[in-house]
Design a protein around this motif. Structure first.
Motif, short mmCIF file in Angstrom:
data_model
loop_
_atom_site.label_atom_id
_atom_site.label_comp_id
_atom_site.label_asym_id
_atom_site.label_seq_id
_atom_site.Cartn_x
_atom_site.Cartn_y
_atom_site.Cartn_z
N ASP A 188 -11.33 -4.70 -8.18
CA ASP A 188 -10.89 -5.85 -7.40
C ASP A 188 -9.42 -5.79 -7.01
OD1 ASP A 188 -13.42 -6.90 -7.49
OD2 ASP A 188 -13.02 -8.19 -9.23
N ASN A 189 -8.68 -4.92 -7.67
CA ASN A 189 -7.25 -4.85 -7.35
C ASN A 189 -6.93 -3.87 -6.21
OD1 ASN A 189 -7.91 -2.62 -9.11
ND2 ASN A 189 -5.72 -2.23 -9.29
N ILE A 190 -7.95 -3.20 -5.68
CA ILE A 190 -7.72 -2.22 -4.62
C ILE A 190 -8.27 -2.76 -3.30
CG2 ILE A 190 -8.27 0.09 -3.78
CD1 ILE A 190 -8.21 1.08 -6.60
N HIS A 191 -7.40 -2.77 -2.29
CA HIS A 191 -7.76 -3.21 -0.95
C HIS A 191 -7.50 -2.07 0.03
CE1 HIS A 191 -7.93 -7.69 -1.80
NE2 HIS A 191 -7.42 -7.19 -2.91
N VAL A 192 -8.31 -1.99 1.06
CA VAL A 192 -8.19 -0.94 2.06
C VAL A 192 -8.04 -1.58 3.43
CG1 VAL A 192 -9.29 1.08 3.10
CG2 VAL A 192 -9.67 0.58 0.67
N LEU A 193 -7.05 -1.13 4.18
CA LEU A 193 -6.86 -1.60 5.55
C LEU A 193 -7.11 -0.45 6.50
CD1 LEU A 193 -6.02 -4.03 7.29
CD2 LEU A 193 -3.66 -3.19 7.18
N LEU A 194 -8.18 -0.56 7.29
CA LEU A 194 -8.59 0.49 8.22
C LEU A 194 -7.99 0.29 9.60
CD1 LEU A 194 -12.39 0.64 7.25
CD2 LEU A 194 -10.56 2.17 6.46
N HIS A 195 -7.95 1.38 10.37
CA HIS A 195 -7.42 1.40 11.73
C HIS A 195 -5.98 0.88 11.80
CE1 HIS A 195 -11.89 1.24 12.65
NE2 HIS A 195 -11.48 2.39 13.16
N ALA A 196 -5.22 1.19 10.74
CA ALA A 196 -3.83 0.75 10.65
C ALA A 196 -2.93 1.98 10.67
CB ALA A 196 -3.61 -0.05 9.37
N ASN A 197 -2.23 2.17 11.79
CA ASN A 197 -1.35 3.33 11.98
C ASN A 197 0.09 2.91 11.72
OD1 ASN A 197 -3.41 5.27 13.36
ND2 ASN A 197 -3.59 3.34 14.49
N VAL A 198 0.76 3.61 10.82
CA VAL A 198 2.16 3.28 10.53
C VAL A 198 3.02 3.70 11.72
CG1 VAL A 198 4.12 3.67 8.99
CG2 VAL A 198 1.80 3.57 8.05
N THR A 199 3.82 2.75 12.19
CA THR A 199 4.70 3.02 13.33
C THR A 199 6.17 3.00 12.95
OG1 THR A 199 4.62 0.67 13.93
CG2 THR A 199 3.06 2.15 15.03
N HIS A 200 6.50 2.40 11.79
CA HIS A 200 7.91 2.39 11.37
C HIS A 200 8.00 2.04 9.89
CE1 HIS A 200 12.30 1.68 11.55
NE2 HIS A 200 12.24 2.40 12.67
N ILE A 201 8.92 2.72 9.21
CA ILE A 201 9.26 2.40 7.82
C ILE A 201 10.58 1.65 7.86
CG2 ILE A 201 9.80 3.34 5.55
CD1 ILE A 201 8.27 5.91 6.47
N ASN A 202 10.57 0.42 7.39
CA ASN A 202 11.76 -0.43 7.45
C ASN A 202 12.54 -0.37 6.15
OD1 ASN A 202 11.01 -1.35 10.06
ND2 ASN A 202 9.68 -2.91 9.14
N THR A 203 13.81 -0.11 6.24
CA THR A 203 14.69 -0.11 5.08
C THR A 203 15.77 -1.17 5.27
OG1 THR A 203 16.26 1.50 5.99
CG2 THR A 203 14.33 2.38 4.82
N ASN A 204 16.62 -1.32 4.25
CA ASN A 204 17.81 -2.15 4.45
C ASN A 204 18.76 -1.43 5.41
OD1 ASN A 204 18.91 -0.15 2.84
ND2 ASN A 204 19.35 -1.50 1.11
N SER A 205 19.86 -2.09 5.76
CA SER A 205 20.72 -1.58 6.84
C SER A 205 21.36 -0.24 6.53
CB SER A 205 21.82 -2.61 7.15
OG SER A 205 22.62 -2.85 5.99
N VAL A 206 21.47 0.11 5.24
CA VAL A 206 22.09 1.40 4.88
C VAL A 206 21.05 2.44 4.49
CG1 VAL A 206 24.31 0.43 4.22
CG2 VAL A 206 22.47 0.55 2.52
N GLY A 207 19.79 2.08 4.61
CA GLY A 207 18.72 3.04 4.38
C GLY A 207 18.47 3.41 2.94
#
Length: 556
Positions: A188-207
């Motif tokens: 129950d603790n595992i969820h799957v999101l299909l058809h989801a393409n990563v377009t950006h990894i967001n970090t803080n302003s200094v990365g």
């Protein structure tokens, strides 16, 4: 385990969780399995769906400006639940001790961890892959239940190389398909999101800290995932592409402070060293063919080949490479005819169309009897009646910072830049496989075995690079290193200087040996999962992610 499709969710939904795994191939699902039924909430982000989709596959398009990538790229890597394990052949072996060592003749070689450290993880990975004993050396002869061969290679020159083949627990004629029955059905603790393409990894302003990732469907339905830890498990090319393309706040891309992301692109350079005469190959097939190992669970299939000895590699400054037989059955191969007959009779009954296979069986009864003897007495598969027998070789490549993945000016359907591959092959690969081929001829002649007719290209001055074919094992583009100046991730697979961002898969390997990478990928993924549980989440004290946000948005 709960599946959701991003196409069916509200636009711009925000999902909050503890652990976000990007990619559902062998690396991603091996990590997820380690967290199944714990108090760590996990979301697995998958570009594809439960079935093949041609439009999604086009997202794997590349621009190649280096040595041509001969194999069709969009069918080598799969965007589907289970990843490329959907099509792999299942061949497995661990890397050798020498692969982890610093070698003066291989620039940028050396891992920040030892081969010995991985032994317990290789055992666990073997279980996940349906493999037999975690043994790949001369000790196997006893486990096979056969006498050690009388004809033995000179160990100062060549050594035996063994591979074994993954077995799916419910379909033993197929390798482990990670998208089919690998994870426990109730988690129950595992969820799957299909058809989801990563377009950006967001970090803080200094990365220096990852905060979220952005995902989109091909129809531009978007979502954002926030987590305490993210693991990229997208393969040897895509991991680097995602880091480089996440340049909205950090111009050079995430984790690329020292311009190391995408560099050191390696593959296993495959080539045909020569051929054997099929009518005079029985002795070679007998020694360097397939072997069976039966245990209480199933039959495990091994392949025996030859590799350069570590001592010779060091003495002559050669790369690690190994050779094996690739046998192409004749049209009237009797055992394949028997299998086709059996299958056809079960499905449609007797018919005139079965005449060629019936004739093949009836005309080769002595060969079939010999095959039965091998099966029942020798505990070996029958020798194949071949139309062609090739001597194939896989060699490692030296890490080269100019062999690399960068971003193309061309864009995919999501507006993401394509991966631009400048894959390089050096003369060191050719010199290594040349030496291996000549030693095989020399040793086979000494042992009284049929020798291969070596390929002309091995000694050609021109166009020799075209005879090397990439084996779809892209490696090294987010390499592991002790210090940030030398690579992208540290010894614990965390991106140098970026808190909460980890990488799994072949892209973290500093060198690649000659072995197919999946066993090592799974072992390293399990090692990372253990590290996340004990150091990042400190499992007993973990605060479960806030599910109210996601549930109110209709997710899960």
């Amino acid at each position: 385990m709960k599946f959701s499709d991003l196409n069916q969710l509200e636009n711009d939904v925000v999902i909050e969780t503890d652990l976000c795994i990007v990619g559902s191939g062998p690396a991603g699902l091996s990590i997820a399995k380690e967290f199944a039924n714990t108090n760590i909430q996990v979301w697995i982000i998958e570009s594809g769906g439960l079935k093949e989709d041609a439009d999604t596959q086009t997202l794997y398009a590349i621009e190649s400006i280096g040595v041509p990538r001969v194999m069709q790229q969009e069918i080598l890597r799969y965007r589907i639940w289970g990843g490329t394990s959907h099509i792999w052949t299942g061949r497995c072996a661990p890397f050798d001790e020498i692969d982890f060592q610093h070698r003066d003749w291989v620039p940028y070689s050396g891992w920040p961890i030892s081969r010995h450290e991985l032994n317990p993880y290789l055992e666990r990975a073997s279980y996940n892959l349906g493999l037999g004993p975690n043994c790949y050396d001369e000790r196997l002869w006893k486990q096979f239940g056969v006498q050690r061969p009388r004809l033995t290679l000179d160990p100062t020159l060549l050594k035996s190389a063994f591979w074994q083949f993954s077995k799916h627990p419910n379909t033993p004629n197929e390798p482990t398909r990670f998208g089919r029955g690998f994870l426990p059905p109730i988690a129950d603790n595992i969820h799957v999101l299909l058809h989801a393409n990563v377009t950006h990894i967001n970090t803080n302003s200094v990365g220096k800290q990852v905060q979220s990732i952005e995902v989109s469907t091909l129809h531009h339905k978007r979502a954002q995932i926030k987590a305490k830890a993210f693991v990229l498990c997208c393969g040897g090319i895509e991991n680097a592409r995602l880091l480089l393309a996440s340049n909205r706040y950090i111009p050079n891309g995430v984790g690329n402070h020292y311009d190391r992301v995408g560099r050191f692109l390696m593959d296993h350079a495959g080539c045909v060293l020569g051929t054997f005469n099929p009518r005079r190959s029985a002795a070679v097939q007998n020694l360097f063919g397939h072997y069976w190992l039966d245990d209480a669970q199933k039959r495990h299939v091994y392949l025996h080949g030859v590799a350069l000895s570590p001592a010779l590699q060091a003495k002559e400054q050669l790369l690690n490479c190994a050779a094996y037989l690739e046998v192409f059955p004749a049209l009237n191969e009797p055992w394949q005819a028997i299998m086709r007959l059996t299958k056809s009779i079960k499905q449609t009954g007797l018919s005139r169309s079965l005449y060629p296979d019936t004739l093949a069986v009836a005309s080769q009864l002595p060969d079939i009897a010999h095959g039965l003897y091998r099966r029942k007495v020798k505990h070996r598969p029958p020798i194949t009646k071949a139309d062609r027998i090739e001597l194939w070789c896989l060699t490692e490549q030296p890490p080269d910072p100019d062999s690399r993945v960068t971003l193309s000016d061309q864009k995919d359907a999501l507006g993401m830049p394509l991966s631009k591959l400048n894959w390089k092959i050096s003369n060191q690969e050719r010199r290594s496989v040349q030496r291996l081929s000549h030693l095989i001829v020399q040793e086979f002649q000494r042992l009284g075995l049929p020798q291969p007719d070596l390929a002309d290209w091995l000694n050609a001055d021109d166009n020799w690079q075209s005879h090397f074919i990439e084996r779809a094992h892209p490696t090294g583009t987010t390499r592991m290193s002790a210090i940030p100046q030398d690579g992208v991730v540290d010894a614990n697979c965390q991106v140098h200087g970026v808190e909460g961002l980890f990488i799994a898969g072949s892209s973290i390997f500093p060198t690649a040996g000659h072995a197919n990478p999946t066993l090592m990928i799974v072992a390293m993924a399990i090692r990372l999962a253990d590290r996340l549980k004990s150091h990042h989440f400190n499992s007993p004290l973990v605060e479960v992610g806030d599910w109210a946000t996601a549930e109110k948005s209709g997710v899960g």
